[in-house]
Write a protein that holds these residues in place. Sequence first.
Motif, mmCIF file in Angstrom:
data_model
loop_
_atom_site.group_PDB
_atom_site.id
_atom_site.type_symbol
_atom_site.label_atom_id
_atom_site.label_comp_id
_atom_site.label_asym_id
_atom_site.label_seq_id
_atom_site.Cartn_x
_atom_site.Cartn_y
_atom_site.Cartn_z
ATOM 1 N N UNK A 44 1.379 -1.547 -0.046
ATOM 2 C CA UNK A 44 -0.333 0.121 -0.194
ATOM 3 C C UNK A 44 1.184 1.370 0.304
ATOM 4 N N UNK A 75 2.106 3.574 -3.225
ATOM 5 C CA UNK A 75 0.789 4.906 -3.532
ATOM 6 C C UNK A 75 0.836 6.193 -2.878
ATOM 7 N N UNK A 82 5.251 10.588 7.260
ATOM 8 C CA UNK A 82 5.591 9.386 7.457
ATOM 9 C C UNK A 82 6.486 9.367 8.653
ATOM 10 N N UNK A 103 6.185 10.930 11.940
ATOM 11 C CA UNK A 103 5.509 10.574 12.678
ATOM 12 C C UNK A 103 6.187 9.159 13.295
ATOM 13 N N UNK A 142 4.978 1.021 9.814
ATOM 14 C CA UNK A 142 2.922 0.605 8.713
ATOM 15 C C UNK A 142 3.834 -0.735 8.232
ATOM 16 N N UNK A 143 2.788 -0.861 7.197
ATOM 17 C CA UNK A 143 2.439 -1.944 6.281
ATOM 18 C C UNK A 143 3.781 -1.340 5.211
ATOM 19 N N UNK A 186 -6.048 2.683 -1.041
ATOM 20 C CA UNK A 186 -4.299 1.876 -0.675
ATOM 21 C C UNK A 186 -5.051 1.489 0.644
ATOM 22 N N UNK A 187 -5.631 2.646 1.483
ATOM 23 C CA UNK A 187 -4.822 1.483 2.727
ATOM 24 C C UNK A 187 -3.822 1.709 3.652
ATOM 25 N N UNK A 188 -3.274 0.321 4.561
ATOM 26 C CA UNK A 188 -2.400 0.241 5.313
ATOM 27 C C UNK A 188 -1.957 1.261 6.230
ATOM 28 N N UNK A 213 -1.197 3.410 9.378
ATOM 29 C CA UNK A 213 -0.737 3.273 10.829
ATOM 30 C C UNK A 213 -2.397 3.002 11.556
ATOM 31 N N UNK A 230 -6.879 -4.560 11.333
ATOM 32 C CA UNK A 230 -7.234 -5.319 9.988
ATOM 33 C C UNK A 230 -7.724 -7.183 11.073
ATOM 34 N N UNK A 266 -10.031 -5.022 1.716
ATOM 35 C CA UNK A 266 -10.366 -4.951 0.009
ATOM 36 C C UNK A 266 -11.173 -5.998 -0.182
ATOM 37 N N UNK A 318 -4.100 6.593 11.200
ATOM 38 C CA UNK A 318 -2.908 8.165 11.204
ATOM 39 C C UNK A 318 -2.771 8.211 9.574
ATOM 40 N N UNK A 319 -3.663 8.805 8.620
ATOM 41 C CA UNK A 319 -3.351 8.999 7.104
ATOM 42 C C UNK A 319 -2.087 9.144 6.281
ATOM 43 N N UNK A 320 -1.659 8.336 5.421
ATOM 44 C CA UNK A 320 -1.207 8.741 4.879
ATOM 45 C C UNK A 320 -0.368 10.179 4.131
#
Lengths: 220, 623
Positions: free
Chosen positions: A18, A21, A30, A33, A93-94, B22-24, B26, B30, B99, B250-252
């Motif tokens: 992910x 993107x 990112x 933080x 994160x992932x 995209x998700x994923x 922080x 899941x 998804x 937390x949005x990327x």
Amino acid sequence: MQITVAQRLRIIYSISGALSYASVLDIGRLWERLFHRAHIPLAYSQGFNPHPRMQFAAALAVGYTSCYEVLDIWVSRPLDADAIIPQLRAQCPEGLSINVIESIPLDAPSPQATLRRMGYRLEMESQALDTELKNAIANLMDSSSVVFERSRKGQAKDFDMRPLILDLRYVHYQDNRHIIELTLAFHAQGSIRPEEVIQAMHIAFDRLYIQRVALVWENE
Amino acid sequence: MVISESSLRELLSQVQKPGRYAGGEWGATRKDWDNSAIKFVLAYPDLYEIGMSNLGLSILYEIVNKQPHMLAERAYAPWQDMALALEQATLPLFSLESRHALIDFDVIGFSLQHELNYTNLLSMLQLSQIPLLASERDARHPLVIAGGSGCYNPEPMADFIDAFVIGDGEEVLIELLNATAEGRRCGLRGAQLLGKLVGIPGIYIPALYQPTYFSTGALSEFVPVSSNAPLPIRKRIVPMLEAAPTHPVVATMDIVHDRAAVEIMRGCSRGCRFCQAGIIYRPIRERPVEQVIKVVDQLLENTGHQEVALVSLSSSDHSGIQPIIDAVLVRHADEGVSLSLPSLRIDSFSIELAEKLHTGRKTGFTFAPEAGSQRLRDVINKGVTEDDLLRAAEAVFRHGWQRVKLYFMIGLPTETDEDIVEIARLAASILELGRKIRGRMVEVSVTVSTFVPKPHTPFQWAPLLDQAIINHRQELLRSRMPKRGIKLSWSDWDATWLEALISRGDRRLGPVILRAWQLGTRFDAWQECFKPELWRQALSDTGINGDWYTTRSRDQEEILPWAHIDAGVSEKFLWREYERALIGALSPDCREECHNCGILKNYTEELDVARELAGSTRPWGCP
């Protein structure tokens, strides 16, 4: 700009899934933080809007993965580079993984200033035969110039990409994908994207996966 | 169906901002799909950047995911490029976490906040290959529910939603999902589950009610068609604020509010008569000081954010705001953490607070006097005098701010041209004051929105003013405003009109919304997408007279389209406040004097629980 700096650290990391993107600005936020969560004492600039001192080597295009990205950070108290790795990994994160962290001299050149080459691995899903691809690569590498038209601010401009292609080779066919390796020169004045090289080969494909695999500096 | 990695790649290669899908991130949770008895997806009918900034959603996301047998994921309205990519690939809209296609979930919960998003909800259903009309869905489809402030007039969306959740969602959503789980164990799905929801307080199932109309068009009756369907449907409240989310996603990518947030108080005691939030979020429940401080610690630790917003309708009204700010600054100031207080009042205390919070560059300071003249501010019960405002502005300029933003409304009940001229005069005197203190660099910006009378407020009977009057008053304001130093902006008439049409509409608006969506309306809140002519065509195609809903005043006898929804305050109280408004009588802050709005009478059980939990006889803001 005054900064209290004790040490400079170079972080080599990978981007996948992910996170591929995310834009380079997103990745910057990112990391910032992530350092806060991991209690890394970033060195901040002084002034109205203090910001941490961080430098990336080269922006990774949206949609690419990478197994070799470089970020330099400056911290305000000395840290054991190896010891902080687990601390940072716990906050990743992932799609983000840390390969190596090393302490480098405070006055080392910026990662961008001395970057000379970037290596890519391309995986292409295509009906084309490997021989067609090999021929196309040979043609391209044998040409002294490969001009393509690029539009900047609405104006079309011819651009010769050939000098920027240092190496292009067909590796093999694996899991229904053609694997190609590409090395591009990095110049502040002009650069090309791996997709543009593929376009210049005139090979039709269904999907293209691009991974950055190397960044090479001067004197390396 | 799960969207594969390669399909995702293919889709995202065609869109401008792939990070939205995209998700994923922080903090994203899941959970194991197969081992979750109830699969719930929070669906927000606007872009990721907007929906991710909504605190209500992050509260519910965390609460549901804390339940061992439940799973909550997220989905947002795809922008047009993504909607097109999905359609062309014949792939369904999917959740960000696993998804999964939305149709695979047991329950889809939409957040209804803003009327101009409603068509996006239809798009999200359609992209999920779920029939838009509740009456056309069956056991093959998820249960489609909605919550949020928009549900205080649910009627325009009644055709599309199986069940609405009215009021605070924390408890009732879990009750609803538990009842759903029980039904799922017996093999029920989708619309078959509705029977299990009847009797849960705060749940409104529109199919169980039937409206009838007089020949004039007004409602003659709104009755249950099932004997156990409640009437009215009273909003749910939580006795005390529950644990605040401390592990938000937390949005990327960059989002509208890229910061951590803690709700420090729910409800507002000021009683502004135009304000719907002031009614529907009653009673006032403060989060205790020690709890706020602890939540802030945890949020910073878990998110890595450097900014925390202390959120409420009027943050400086929290009785412990000073100790909260002092404690947070002492604990975190050296880490470079900053605090923000949205929606500050116009008084010197608030400015002192703001000054304390400000370490960096001083940009804009926002005031909302709402009306230009004292007379009109009394009508709306704003409780702010011109002196208050000038003193506050002076303090702001003296503390070093150079830009002041002022919010006003036009079209308020009893308004005359004189009130408009007063807006210009007030703005000019603030500009002059600023120039005296800070010189020529001072900037005053004035934003004037057009008042839309909202359900469940004292002004619910008042009309939206005609376009001609609004145009005239906007023009008048423009001509009276000083030409230099003031930036004036106002809201677009068509957007105001649509907001009024939907927020004041009844069930007959359902076909209009459907028709407008079929004609191609999407993202109506986005200026570049908004096509008011399609809405006008939808009205004419369905034979509905829009003016009848928007610019008509309603009398006390008329059954209002939202009368079956009980916000916990009595209609008598609202009417009394309307009458007081018309004579300009002020009603004091309800922490000082009870106006018998009905909350205390209607929520005795919750009050008892709150008293026990708080160990106090007055756990709410009520006297």
